[in-house]
Design an enzyme around this catalytic site. Structure first.
Site, PDB file in Angstrom:
ATOM      1  N   GLU A 128      -5.537  -4.438  10.651  1.00 29.37           N
ATOM      2  CA  GLU A 128      -4.459  -3.473  10.852  1.00 29.37           C
ATOM      3  C   GLU A 128      -4.688  -2.693  12.145  1.00 29.37           C
ATOM      4  O   GLU A 128      -5.443  -1.712  12.149  1.00 29.37           O
ATOM      5  CB  GLU A 128      -4.404  -2.494   9.678  1.00 29.37           C
ATOM      6  CG  GLU A 128      -4.120  -3.149   8.351  1.00 29.37           C
ATOM      7  CD  GLU A 128      -3.486  -2.185   7.376  1.00 29.37           C
ATOM      8  OE1 GLU A 128      -2.412  -2.512   6.864  1.00 29.37           O
ATOM      9  OE2 GLU A 128      -4.039  -1.096   7.146  1.00 29.37           O
ATOM     10  N   LYS A 152       0.271   4.307  -0.341  1.00 31.69           N
ATOM     11  CA  LYS A 152      -0.274   5.552   0.230  1.00 31.69           C
ATOM     12  C   LYS A 152       0.023   6.723  -0.715  1.00 31.69           C
ATOM     13  O   LYS A 152       0.034   6.528  -1.917  1.00 31.69           O
ATOM     14  CB  LYS A 152       0.270   5.758   1.648  1.00 31.69           C
ATOM     15  CG  LYS A 152       0.140   4.494   2.503  1.00 31.69           C
ATOM     16  CD  LYS A 152       0.424   4.693   3.947  1.00 31.69           C
ATOM     17  CE  LYS A 152       0.237   3.359   4.669  1.00 31.69           C
ATOM     18  NZ  LYS A 152       0.316   3.474   6.111  1.00 31.69           N
ATOM     19  N   GLU A 193      -6.333   5.311   7.750  1.00 34.29           N
ATOM     20  CA  GLU A 193      -6.035   6.717   7.436  1.00 34.29           C
ATOM     21  C   GLU A 193      -7.233   7.394   6.783  1.00 34.29           C
ATOM     22  O   GLU A 193      -7.491   8.580   7.000  1.00 34.29           O
ATOM     23  CB  GLU A 193      -4.780   6.786   6.541  1.00 34.29           C
ATOM     24  CG  GLU A 193      -3.524   6.467   7.340  1.00 34.29           C
ATOM     25  CD  GLU A 193      -2.416   5.807   6.543  1.00 34.29           C
ATOM     26  OE1 GLU A 193      -2.444   5.851   5.299  1.00 34.29           O
ATOM     27  OE2 GLU A 193      -1.510   5.233   7.189  1.00 34.29           O
ATOM     28  N   GLY A 230       2.606   2.391  10.534  1.00 33.35           N
ATOM     29  CA  GLY A 230       3.592   3.443  10.306  1.00 33.35           C
ATOM     30  C   GLY A 230       4.330   3.870  11.557  1.00 33.35           C
ATOM     31  O   GLY A 230       5.025   4.883  11.574  1.00 33.35           O
ATOM     32  N   SER A 249       3.358  -2.090  10.196  1.00 32.05           N
ATOM     33  CA  SER A 249       4.820  -2.224  10.383  1.00 32.05           C
ATOM     34  C   SER A 249       5.323  -3.643  10.083  1.00 32.05           C
ATOM     35  O   SER A 249       6.280  -4.109  10.696  1.00 32.05           O
ATOM     36  CB  SER A 249       5.240  -1.771  11.782  1.00 32.05           C
ATOM     37  OG  SER A 249       4.897  -0.401  11.981  1.00 32.05           O
ATOM     38  N   ASN A 309       0.886  -1.169   0.000  1.00 31.00           N
ATOM     39  CA  ASN A 309       0.000   0.000   0.000  1.00 31.00           C
ATOM     40  C   ASN A 309       0.922   1.216   0.000  1.00 31.00           C
ATOM     41  O   ASN A 309       1.509   1.549   1.025  1.00 31.00           O
ATOM     42  CB  ASN A 309      -0.885  -0.032   1.257  1.00 31.00           C
ATOM     43  CG  ASN A 309      -1.656   1.268   1.451  1.00 31.00           C
ATOM     44  OD1 ASN A 309      -1.837   2.044   0.497  1.00 31.00           O
ATOM     45  ND2 ASN A 309      -2.123   1.515   2.659  1.00 31.00           N
ATOM     46  N   HIS A 327      -9.187   1.936   4.772  1.00 32.74           N
ATOM     47  CA  HIS A 327      -7.921   2.051   5.505  1.00 32.74           C
ATOM     48  C   HIS A 327      -8.099   3.017   6.678  1.00 32.74           C
ATOM     49  O   HIS A 327      -8.835   3.990   6.580  1.00 32.74           O
ATOM     50  CB  HIS A 327      -6.819   2.534   4.564  1.00 32.74           C
ATOM     51  CG  HIS A 327      -5.467   2.429   5.179  1.00 32.74           C
ATOM     52  ND1 HIS A 327      -4.993   3.366   6.054  1.00 32.74           N
ATOM     53  CD2 HIS A 327      -4.524   1.463   5.081  1.00 32.74           C
ATOM     54  CE1 HIS A 327      -3.787   2.980   6.455  1.00 32.74           C
ATOM     55  NE2 HIS A 327      -3.482   1.842   5.888  1.00 32.74           N
TER      56      HIS A 327
HETATM   57  P1  PGA Z   1       2.951   0.280   7.474  1.00 28.41           P
HETATM   58  O1  PGA Z   1       1.504   0.538   6.854  1.00 28.41           O
HETATM   59  O2  PGA Z   1       3.419  -1.040   6.931  1.00 28.41           O
HETATM   60  O3  PGA Z   1       3.790   1.430   6.990  1.00 28.41           O
HETATM   61  O4  PGA Z   1       2.785   0.243   8.948  1.00 28.41           O
HETATM   62  C1  PGA Z   1       0.595  -0.524   6.750  1.00 28.41           C
HETATM   63  C2  PGA Z   1      -0.681  -0.001   6.147  1.00 28.41           C
HETATM   64  O5  PGA Z   1      -1.074   1.134   6.475  1.00 28.41           O
HETATM   65  O6  PGA Z   1      -1.325  -0.686   5.349  1.00 28.41           O
END
Ligand code: PGA
Length: 251
Positions: free
Chosen positions: A167, A11, A97, A173, A213, A9, A95
């Site tokens: 998640e 982003k 976010e 992140g 992560s 992903n 997601h």
């Molecule tokens: P990350 O993001 O691996 O940077 O923690 C995962 C995601 O948001 O899908």
């Protein structure tokens, strides 16, 4: 019986030119790694370049969002039909976010999921608890609720095209990965919710990813867990070697 899916992903990272270069770098590294589906979910503007770069390889291209209406006065939005015509096969929905910054609700997640599935896309539906919710003891309740809300009015047949990504918001992140046992437990709650809605055999066949992560160092342990059928990977999907190592861990 269920298929591993390793999905990046990106982003809001990578211009079309950078997308092309990164995919060219990744292609040889993931070639022949057939024990999982390899997907890169990219910004909409990068889709044509990504699809061109991935042509002939085992990398499939996804989008990061889809609108729930077929067409109309929704300035700035992109429909499922547009994605399909562009060659997109997967789409990330709900997601954290988008839930946090863009007003996404369980209801709009459901509408987007239905729109994606009805257009023939594979939906990667994201669920996850915040740290506060976890500390209050609501992780199971919340994951089951979000999963059921997202899948309302989805048919058992359409579940073949649904992937759910657990998640934990506190792990995205942040560099703080859930332990393999926490990932397994969260994914298990998601699978239990699918079983309550669609029965055990659909739940057994549904791919449930872990995200938050995940990287080249922790992927093997996470993926070794019974309920972890792949990963949704943010930061580490922007580096070819790290992403390829996660794909390797899924072999
Ligand atoms: P990350 O993001 O691996 O940077 O923690 C995962 C995601 O948001 O899908």
């Amino acid at each position: 019986m269920r298929r591993y899916v390793i999905a990046g992903n990106w982003k809001m990272n990578m211009t079309p030119n950078k997308a092309k270069a990164l995919i060219e770098e990744m292609k040889p590294l993931v070639a022949g790694k057939d024990n999982c589906d390899v997907v890169l979910c990219v910004p909409a503007i990068d889709v044509p370049a990504a699809i061109e770069a991935a042509a002939g390889s085992n990398i499939k291209i996804g989008a990061e969002n889809v609108h729930f209406k077929a067409s109309g006065a929704y300035t700035g939005e992109i429909s499922a039909e547009m994605l399909v015509e562009a060659g997109v096969e997967y789409v990330v929905i709900g997601h954290s976010e988008r839930r946090q910054y863009f007003g996404e609700t369980d209801q709009t997640v459901n509408l987007r999921t239905l729109a994606a599935l009805n257009a023939g896309l594979k939906a990667i539906v994201c669920v996850g608890e915040t740290l506060e919710q976890r500390e209050l003891g609501y992780t199971e309740t919340l994951l089951k609720f979000q999963t059921k809300m997202a899948l309302t009015n989805v048919t058992a047949e359409q579940m073949k095209n649904v992937i759910i990504a657990y998640e934990p918001v506190w792990a995205i992140g942040t560099g703080v990965t859930a332990t393999a046992d926490q990932a397994d437990e969260g994914n298990g709650y998601v699978r239990a919710a699918v079983a309550e809605m669609f029965g055990a055999s659909v739940a057994e066949a549904t791919t449930v990813q872990y995200g938050g992560s995940m990287n080249d160092k922790n992927a093997a342990e996470l993926l070794s867990k019974e309920n972890v059928d792949g990963g949704l990977i943010g930061g580490a999907s922007l580096k070819s070697a790290a992403f390829a190592a996660i794909v390797e861990a899924a072999q």
